[in-house]
Design an enzyme around this catalytic site. Structure first.
Site, short mmCIF file in Angstrom:
data_model
loop_
_atom_site.label_atom_id
_atom_site.label_comp_id
_atom_site.label_asym_id
_atom_site.label_seq_id
_atom_site.Cartn_x
_atom_site.Cartn_y
_atom_site.Cartn_z
N SER A 416 20.16 14.47 -13.00
CA SER A 416 18.72 14.58 -12.79
C SER A 416 18.16 13.24 -12.35
O SER A 416 16.96 13.12 -12.16
CB SER A 416 18.03 15.05 -14.07
OG SER A 416 18.31 14.17 -15.11
N HIS A 437 20.66 19.63 -8.40
CA HIS A 437 19.90 19.41 -9.63
C HIS A 437 19.24 20.71 -10.07
O HIS A 437 18.28 21.16 -9.46
CB HIS A 437 18.85 18.30 -9.37
CG HIS A 437 18.00 18.01 -10.54
ND1 HIS A 437 16.75 17.44 -10.44
CD2 HIS A 437 18.21 18.20 -11.87
CE1 HIS A 437 16.23 17.30 -11.64
NE2 HIS A 437 17.09 17.76 -12.53
N GLU A 449 17.13 21.57 -6.74
CA GLU A 449 16.84 20.40 -5.91
C GLU A 449 18.17 19.92 -5.35
O GLU A 449 19.06 19.54 -6.11
CB GLU A 449 16.18 19.33 -6.80
CG GLU A 449 15.48 18.25 -6.05
CD GLU A 449 14.78 17.27 -7.01
OE1 GLU A 449 15.21 17.14 -8.18
OE2 GLU A 449 13.82 16.63 -6.57
N ASN A 487 11.12 15.47 -10.31
CA ASN A 487 10.79 14.69 -11.52
C ASN A 487 10.02 13.43 -11.18
O ASN A 487 9.14 13.01 -11.93
CB ASN A 487 12.06 14.34 -12.29
CG ASN A 487 12.61 15.55 -13.03
OD1 ASN A 487 11.91 16.55 -13.21
ND2 ASN A 487 13.86 15.47 -13.45
#
Ligand code: 3H9
Length: 699
Positions: A416, A437, A449, A487
């Site tokens: 991540s 991800h 992702e 994120n």
């Protein structure tokens, strides 16, 4: 693509085949409706034709109206002169022959036909509600007449795709055909078999099933109540109910007029515009700009997952669910047993919820094989690493993968945030390495992702995106940077929400504002669910690397008191044993008061804007650095990774509703007040100055 007219009339053994040929999904774009009407009229006028068949060329029947045309001024056909009306008036019977999808206006046309046949794999539905409108080709009037208002309500209000078999059971489909059948030939045979049957069964003239509404007068109110939570802040689901109600109380033609009036109230609503945007943003995200035309995806017939923890197990489930055999690798049998136990428990929950069956689960489980040796996965086409988030650990795994995996295997990491290039260089084939991800829980969250390393081959990027699609994910590409795109763009929100507490807000206030905005849960409650220790560790790492990183003393204090979230029974909220309901905690309020030296009343709008503008600004930085292809990709990520309310379109679409200029100016004021963390991005300033749209921003 066909060179022929988009609708043609073919004559076969006394039957007129009206073929709609408008790739890719036969949407009812400009000219299609007129083409169908002309063919119907020609068929009715032709003495050689006894009956007609409405059928789609290519992979589908008709997927509905052309969504791109909504919200634009368009000529349209007058009420009474639309395809549905011409079908109703047809003196000769018309059979809808369905394969692929019969959705929206597609199904509505089929409902206006006299008979419907479908192959088993077909899907039928009225998904208009999902784009903020209602079926306006008579779907809300005909479907209740055909299958009863209760079943019709459920289908129209959910917008779900109904499998042909279920549609046949409900009475939407008259005959079910096996897949692989020659559909045009079967449809011609069916049409011949009913060609002389009279009177023609017209759904508009079938009032019997509507009696159900009189027998169950509370039906519509009960439906409104049952959707209250999920349809919060939305109009379309309620308008759908009102239209079906009209079908039960008004004569057919008046019901049709009511349907039109309700549709007109929705077509240009904020909700419909946002939902249309979201539909196309998701599809746009799948596109890789400048991909060489001849790029082919590598074939994936088998997969391996390294690590049977929560993430690894969830990823293995995704693969197994998509029908891909998967080898789950762990160093020890005990770890594998624990991992499998979690997978079984997750599947058991799905069976209990009714979303799958025991038999289906057995099939899926049979696709997951546990192994302890790297040699056992050597022939797999793709491997997804999901081990501990530490560069050295991941590099060690990739050295081993490099040693055993067959040439051409896709080597993916589910990190991540760790540098993909640093992982790729552990191998002699960094071109085969990319990030995949997944978001937790991996078998539920729809975002994937796909992280593009500096040396990732375009073919590998493309293959990973294709794999994501096969897994039923919304896949979007991110550049390789700290936090990648999803994120990273959300991080400022997480910081800002805690800073708001230092100024006097409470977690329950912030959560209420975000839930009222449309999130299923507030960000503090989400934090408790995910575990506060993760963010804490991240802050410590960042503080070590960057002494100027903004400290969050309140968040740190909670973790240092052992309040790690739901798993410890306390975090931003307190929890009763065995109950996940977040309860405001006076202890947290006390800690906040200790840090909030000058508490003030903070308005709801300020809370909403502080959280989301912070992320809009970061999204602009990401675009400016070229780490995302387009702003709408970030929106797709927020919708599917973080539960951003779909009827707001996405972060950037929502911000456009306020206006780039206003967003920028507010950020500039906060920059003055709070300092560097609010420095406006140059791209945002540029968009504001040009009066352009944030959602159209590109690097
Ligand atoms: C309606 O019918 C209102 C009526 O009541 C009114 C009557 C008067 N329009 O999704 P995919 C494009 S409202 C325009 O990747 P899949 C899509 O953008 C409509 N374009 O394929 C994409 O283009 P591109 C009710 C459409 O196999 C390409 O087709 N119907 C439309 O994964 C392939 O799409 C719906 O809401 C459209 N209607 O899924 C159905 N549909 O390649 C909406 C597709 O340039 N569509 N495109 O990116 C879907 O749900 C899925 O596309 C479908 C196929 C399940 C059909």
């Amino acid at each position: 693509m066909s060179e022929a007219a988009p609708v043609r009339l073919e004559r076969r053994e006394g039957i007129g085949l009206i073929v709609v040929d408008n790739p890719p999904v036969n949407a009812l774009g400009p000219g299609i409706r007129e083409g169908i009407i002309a063919a119907l009229e020609a068929g009715n006028a032709d003495p050689e034709i006894r009956a007609m068949v409405l059928i789609g060329a290519g992979r589908s029947f008709i997927a509905g109206a052309d969504i791109r045309q909504f919200g634009k001024r368009r000529a349209g056909l007058p009420l009474g002169g639309r395809t549905y009306d011409v079908l109703d008036r047809s003196a000769k019977p018309v059979v809808a022959a369905i394969h692929g999808y019969a959705l929206g206006g597609g199904l509505e046309n089929a409902l206006a036909c006299h008979y419907r046949i479908a192959v088993r794999s077909a899907r039928l539905g009225l998904p208009e509600v999902l784009i903020g409108i209602l079926p306006s080709g008579g779907g809300t009037q005909r479907l209740p007449r055909l299958i009863g208002p209760k079943a019709a309500l459920e289908i129209i209000v959910s917008g779900r795709h109904v499998p042909a078999e279920e549609a046949a059971r409900l009475g939407v489909v008259d005959a079910l055909l096996e897949d692989g059948v020659d559909l045009p030939a079967a449809a011609v045979a069916y049409a011949q078999s009913i060609a002389e049957r009279r009177p023609l069964p017209r759904v508009r003239d079938m009032p019997e099933k509507l009696a159900e509404a009189r027998e169950q007068p509370g039906l519509f109110e009960a439906m409104r109540k049952s959707i209250a939570r999920r349809a919060r802040n939305q109009k379309a689901p309620y308008h759908c109910i009102a239209a079906v109600e009209a079908a039960c109380t008004l004569p057919f033609d008046e019901g049709m007029a009511r349907e039109q009036a309700l549709f007109a109230e929705l077509e240009n609503s904020d909700e419909a515009r946002a939902l249309r945007y979201a539909f196309f943003a998701e599809r746009e995200a799948a596109k890789i700009p400048d991909l060489p035309k001849d790029t082919r995806a590598r074939e994936v017939r088998s997969a391996a997952v390294i690590g049977a923890g929560t993430m690894g197990g969830g990823i293995a489930m995704c693969l197994a669910d998509a029908g891909i055999p998967v080898k789950l690798l762990e160093a020890s049998e005990a770890a594998l047993e624990r991992g499998l136990g979690r997978i079984r428990a997750n599947y058991a929950t799905s069976v209990k919820r009714g979303s799958t069956t025991e038999a289906e689960v057995e099939q899926r489980l049979s696709r997951i094989e546990t192994v302890t040796e790297y040699e056992a996965i050597a022939e797999c086409d793709v491997v997804i690493e999901a081990v501990f988030e530490e560069l050295a650990v991941k590099q060690e795994v990739f050295v081993r993968l490099d040693a055993v995996m067959r040439p051409g295997a896709l080597l993916l990491t589910n990190t991540s945030g760790i540098d993909i290039d640093a992982i790729g260089t552990a191998t002699r084939r960094p071109q085969d390495v990319a990030g995949a991800h997944f978001f937790s829980p991996a078998n539920v969250m729809k975002l994937l992702e796909v992280v593009n390393g500096a040396r990732t081959a375009p073919e590998v990027l493309f293959s990973t995106m294709q794999l994501g699609r096969r897994l039923g994910k919304v896949a979007a590409v991110a550049g390789n940077c700290d936090g990648f795109v999803a994120n990273r763009s959300r991080a400022p929100l997480s910081t800002e929400m805690v800073i708001l507490l230092e100024e006097g807000a409470l977690p329950e206030q912030v959560d209420r504002v975000m839930v009222e905005f449309g999130y299923p849960m507030g960000p503090f409650a989400v934090g408790d669910l995910a575990g506060l220790d993760i963010g804490y560790a991240g802050r410590k790492r960042r503080a070590a690397a960057n002494p100027n990183a903004r400290a969050l003393p309140i968040a740190d204090a909670l973790v240092e008191m052992g309040r790690h979230g739901q798993k410890t029974g306390a975090g931003w909220y307190r929890y009763e044993p065995g109950d996940r309901t977040p309860r405001p905690d006076p202890e947290v309020a006390r800690i906040i008061r200790e840090f909030a030296t000058q508490p003030r009343e903070i308005g709801d709008t300020e809370i909403l804007h502080r959280l989301l503008f912070a992320s809009v600004n970061e999204a602009c930085c990401i675009l400016q650095e070229g780490k995302a292809y387009r702003a709408s990709d970030i929106d797709a990520m927020w919708l599917h990774g973080f539960g951003f309310p779909r009827y707001h379109g996405g972060l950037m679409f929502w911000a456009d509703g306020i206006g780039a200029r206003a967003v920028h100016d507010q950020i500039a004021r906060w920059h003055q007040q709070y300092g560097e963390r609010w420095a406006p991005s140059a791209l945002l300033r540029d968009i504001a100055e040009r009066g352009a749209l944030l959602r159209e921003a590109r690097p």
